[in-house]
Write a protein that holds these residues in place. Structure first.
Motif, PDB file in Angstrom:
ATOM      1  N   ALA A 176       0.843  -1.206   0.000  1.00 14.20           N
ATOM      2  CA  ALA A 176       0.000   0.000   0.000  1.00 14.20           C
ATOM      3  C   ALA A 176       0.874   1.252   0.000  1.00 14.20           C
ATOM      4  CB  ALA A 176      -0.916  -0.010   1.213  1.00 14.20           C
ATOM      5  N   LEU A 177       1.963   1.211   0.763  1.00 16.04           N
ATOM      6  CA  LEU A 177       2.896   2.344   0.763  1.00 16.04           C
ATOM      7  C   LEU A 177       3.539   2.515  -0.609  1.00 16.04           C
ATOM      8  CD1 LEU A 177       4.734   1.968   4.212  1.00 16.04           C
ATOM      9  CD2 LEU A 177       2.951   3.607   3.583  1.00 16.04           C
ATOM     10  N   LEU A 178       3.865   1.387  -1.244  1.00 17.77           N
ATOM     11  CA  LEU A 178       4.460   1.462  -2.577  1.00 17.77           C
ATOM     12  C   LEU A 178       3.490   2.092  -3.565  1.00 17.77           C
ATOM     13  CD1 LEU A 178       6.732   0.748  -4.572  1.00 17.77           C
ATOM     14  CD2 LEU A 178       5.668  -1.515  -4.822  1.00 17.77           C
ATOM     15  N   ALA A 179       2.213   1.675  -3.481  1.00 16.72           N
ATOM     16  CA  ALA A 179       1.208   2.256  -4.384  1.00 16.72           C
ATOM     17  C   ALA A 179       1.036   3.743  -4.110  1.00 16.72           C
ATOM     18  CB  ALA A 179      -0.129   1.530  -4.212  1.00 16.72           C
ATOM     19  N   LEU A 180       1.066   4.126  -2.845  1.00 13.49           N
ATOM     20  CA  LEU A 180       0.938   5.541  -2.493  1.00 13.49           C
ATOM     21  C   LEU A 180       2.115   6.339  -3.019  1.00 13.49           C
ATOM     22  CD1 LEU A 180      -0.655   7.703  -0.894  1.00 13.49           C
ATOM     23  CD2 LEU A 180       0.722   7.085   1.114  1.00 13.49           C
ATOM     24  N   ALA A 181       3.319   5.754  -2.923  1.00 13.06           N
ATOM     25  CA  ALA A 181       4.514   6.463  -3.379  1.00 13.06           C
ATOM     26  C   ALA A 181       4.526   6.656  -4.884  1.00 13.06           C
ATOM     27  CB  ALA A 181       5.755   5.689  -2.940  1.00 13.06           C
ATOM     28  N   MET A 182       3.857   5.760  -5.616  1.00 10.56           N
ATOM     29  CA  MET A 182       3.865   5.833  -7.081  1.00 10.56           C
ATOM     30  C   MET A 182       2.817   6.805  -7.620  1.00 10.56           C
ATOM     31  SD  MET A 182       4.408   1.788  -7.965  1.00 10.56           S
ATOM     32  CE  MET A 182       4.346   2.069  -9.744  1.00 10.56           C
ATOM     33  N   ARG A 183       1.915   7.224  -6.785  1.00  5.39           N
ATOM     34  CA  ARG A 183       0.890   8.174  -7.232  1.00  5.39           C
ATOM     35  C   ARG A 183       1.456   9.577  -7.318  1.00  5.39           C
ATOM     36  NH1 ARG A 183      -4.262   7.867  -3.564  1.00  5.39           N
ATOM     37  NH2 ARG A 183      -4.831   9.528  -5.031  1.00  5.39           N
ATOM     38  N   ARG A 184       0.952  10.348  -8.284  1.00  3.06           N
ATOM     39  CA  ARG A 184       1.344  11.754  -8.402  1.00  3.06           C
ATOM     40  C   ARG A 184       0.560  12.544  -7.350  1.00  3.06           C
ATOM     41  NH1 ARG A 184       3.648  14.661 -12.466  1.00  3.06           N
ATOM     42  NH2 ARG A 184       3.415  12.893 -13.893  1.00  3.06           N
ATOM     43  N   GLN A 185       1.251  13.221  -6.477  1.00  2.91           N
ATOM     44  CA  GLN A 185       0.600  13.930  -5.383  1.00  2.91           C
ATOM     45  C   GLN A 185       0.898  15.418  -5.484  1.00  2.91           C
ATOM     46  OE1 GLN A 185       1.223  12.242  -1.521  1.00  2.91           O
ATOM     47  NE2 GLN A 185       1.529  10.187  -2.348  1.00  2.91           N
ATOM     48  N   ALA A 186      -0.123  16.207  -5.126  1.00  3.67           N
ATOM     49  CA  ALA A 186       0.065  17.664  -5.164  1.00  3.67           C
ATOM     50  C   ALA A 186       1.122  18.095  -4.147  1.00  3.67           C
ATOM     51  CB  ALA A 186      -1.270  18.365  -4.889  1.00  3.67           C
ATOM     52  N   ARG A 187       1.087  17.479  -3.011  1.00  5.12           N
ATOM     53  CA  ARG A 187       2.079  17.798  -1.966  1.00  5.12           C
ATOM     54  C   ARG A 187       2.802  16.517  -1.589  1.00  5.12           C
ATOM     55  NH1 ARG A 187      -0.691  20.971   2.816  1.00  5.12           N
ATOM     56  NH2 ARG A 187       1.520  21.005   3.439  1.00  5.12           N
ATOM     57  N   PRO A 188       3.918  16.214  -2.238  1.00  7.78           N
ATOM     58  CA  PRO A 188       4.653  14.989  -1.934  1.00  7.78           C
ATOM     59  C   PRO A 188       5.073  14.921  -0.475  1.00  7.78           C
ATOM     60  CG  PRO A 188       5.482  16.059  -3.922  1.00  7.78           C
ATOM     61  CD  PRO A 188       4.552  17.032  -3.264  1.00  7.78           C
ATOM     62  N   ILE A 189       5.058  13.686   0.046  1.00  4.53           N
ATOM     63  CA  ILE A 189       5.497  13.472   1.432  1.00  4.53           C
ATOM     64  C   ILE A 189       7.013  13.628   1.486  1.00  4.53           C
ATOM     65  CG2 ILE A 189       5.569  11.824   3.345  1.00  4.53           C
ATOM     66  CD1 ILE A 189       3.037  10.594   2.220  1.00  4.53           C
TER      67      ILE A 189
END
Length: 320
Positions: A38-51
């Motif tokens: 799940a973390l890997l999938a979250l990391a691969m998403r384009r996010q407006a505010r990257p973690i």
């Protein structure tokens, strides 16, 4: 009774703890895997505010594994302390020697204090702790009864111990769990758990000498056993006896290559769990053991005529 060889069906306290370990680690590992994916999938998403990387490193890389592993360590340490202590104090003691490729089992006769020797079966009383004092005569073996306890190595020149306890009557199959040569896979045994009264009666029967050969066929089989020099590797108490405490007795005890056959007819299987024990399999084993377990130390007896071979097998089946 059905043979039971499964870590998923514990029949003893130690096996139940190991079973619990198995499921906790399996389920825990599965949840951790799902979380990481799940973390890997979250990391691969384009996010407006990257973690920020620091959050990934200290949160998922340090804090998460430290918390999870610390909790598992604390729980497993607490649970491991509840395993039975490996001690012979206040427990029935049985000696087990691993050999290529069978098991020698020794009891102490409570009446005479003499040793009772059998093979490939370990009889124990239900609901009581039993301590196995274990060693090996040739290479490293490992004794494992999945339904009752964990594994324990058997090392030549050393004695290790394992405590067994069966909560209910039954037949529990065990196996050598350390590769020990060509017939490692056919080095099995059975633990037979009996109510105390039945165990005492069984032990008393095992302490007796072999049944006499009281028919013509049995006498012919006994004579064939002696004529073929089977006593060079095997013992039948009351038939192949030598004077106790003599040099002959010492040599016979230390150089025995094959199992004690005094009560071989009472055993469930022969050849260390390879064949069901009856007249036909006994005859086949005597005639050519190499065809069944290649590499075993027992030579074939192909010079026996059919009638004599059947008489010898009948005699051995009679030894109960």
């Amino acid at each position: 009774m059905k043979d039971l060889q499964s870590v998923l069906h514990p029949a003893g306290a130690d096996a139940a703890i190991i079973h619990q370990f198995t499921w906790v680690l399996f389920v825990g590992g599965t949840l951790i895997f799902v979380f990481v994916m799940a973390l890997l999938a979250l990391a691969m998403r384009r996010q407006a505010r990257p973690i920020r990387p620091a959050i990934w490193i200290f949160g998922a890389g340090i804090a998460f594994p430290v918390v999870v592993l610390t909790a598992l360590l604390a729980w497993s340490t607490w649970r491991s302390a509840q395993l039975a202590p490996q001690t012979s104090h206040d427990a029935l003691t049985i000696s087990v020697t691993g050999k290529m490729w069978w098991w020698e089992v020794r009891y102490r006769d409570p009446t005479t204090n003499r040793e009772i020797i059998t093979a490939n079966e370990i009889h124990i009383p239900v609901g009581e702790s039993v301590y196995l004092g274990m060693t090996a005569s040739d290479v490293i073996h490992s004794l494992w009864v999945p339904a009752l306890a964990g594994k324990r190595d058997m090392i030549p020149g050393r004695v290790t111990g394992l405590t067994l306890r069966a909560d209910k009557p039954g037949v529990y199959r065990g196996q050598c769990a350390e590769y020990c040569g060509e017939q490692h896979a056919r080095m099995a045994f059975h633990v037979i758990a009996l109510p105390r009264a039945e165990f005492d009666a069984w032990l008393a029967r095992q302490a007796r000498p072999a049944l006499p050969a009281d028919t013509t066929v049995l006498q012919r089989g006994r004579d064939a056993f002696l004529d073929q020099q089977c006593q060079a590797c095997h013992t039948i108490r009351g038939v192949t006896d030598v004077p106790p405490f003599s040099e002959q007795a010492r040599i016979a005890d230390t150089s025995r290559l094959g199992p004690d056959l005094t009560h071989v007819g009472s055993r469930r299987e022969i050849a260390a769990g390879t064949l069901r024990n009856h007249r036909g399999t006994l005859a086949g084993w005597i005639a050519d053991p190499q065809a069944i377990k290649p590499g075993v130390f027992m030579p074939p007896s192909q010079d026996l005529d059919g009638e004599t071979l059947r008489a010898l097998a009948t005699y051995l089946e009679h030894l109960k």
